[in-house]
Write a protein that holds these residues in place. Structure first.
Motif, PDB file in Angstrom:
ATOM      1  N   TRP A  29       0.860  -1.171   0.000  1.00 45.80           N
ATOM      2  CA  TRP A  29       0.000   0.000   0.000  1.00 45.80           C
ATOM      3  C   TRP A  29       0.901   1.227   0.000  1.00 45.80           C
ATOM      4  O   TRP A  29       1.931   1.245   0.673  1.00 45.80           O
ATOM      5  N   VAL A  58      -3.682   4.396  -1.611  1.00 42.14           N
ATOM      6  CA  VAL A  58      -4.693   4.834  -0.652  1.00 42.14           C
ATOM      7  C   VAL A  58      -4.743   6.358  -0.608  1.00 42.14           C
ATOM      8  O   VAL A  58      -3.712   7.019  -0.727  1.00 42.14           O
ATOM      9  N   PRO A  67      -7.360  -0.412   5.059  1.00 41.74           N
ATOM     10  CA  PRO A  67      -7.242  -1.159   3.794  1.00 41.74           C
ATOM     11  C   PRO A  67      -6.418  -2.437   3.935  1.00 41.74           C
ATOM     12  O   PRO A  67      -6.721  -3.452   3.312  1.00 41.74           O
TER      13      PRO A  67
END
Length: 93
Positions: A29, A58, A67
């Motif tokens: 991420w 993100v 997430p």
């Protein structure tokens, strides 16, 4: 690896395959702000990696943990997760 800034957050699932080899499923991420700011050394195709399912971009300045938690919940449907370990540097977990 849990990040506390604009750094990557990454997770891996490690498992034994039927033939004894080790399999790894990895996901990262990255905050959208890191991509917007750019860095002369990092000319990456972030959106291609996201399209291929290797990376999640993100919103915001840093990676929120939701997430990542959602990703692990999705992986539970595929893998029999027994233990989730983490980098002990971050005391929030």
């Amino acid at each position: 690896d849990l990040s506390k800034s604009e750094d990557f957050t990454a997770a891996a699932i490690v498992f034994e395959l039927p033939d004894g080899r080790i399999g790894i499923v990895h996901h990262s991420w990255v905050p959208e702000a890191k991509i917007r700011r750019g860095n002369g050394r990092e000319e990456k195709d972030w959106h291609e990696w996201q399209r291929r399912g290797l990376l999640t971009i993100v919103p915001g300045d840093y990676v929120k943990y939701e997430p990542m938690v959602d990703w692990f919940k999705e992986q539970r449907a595929v893998f029999d997760l027994e233990v989730i370990g983490h980098d002990p540097y971050n005391p929030r977990w």
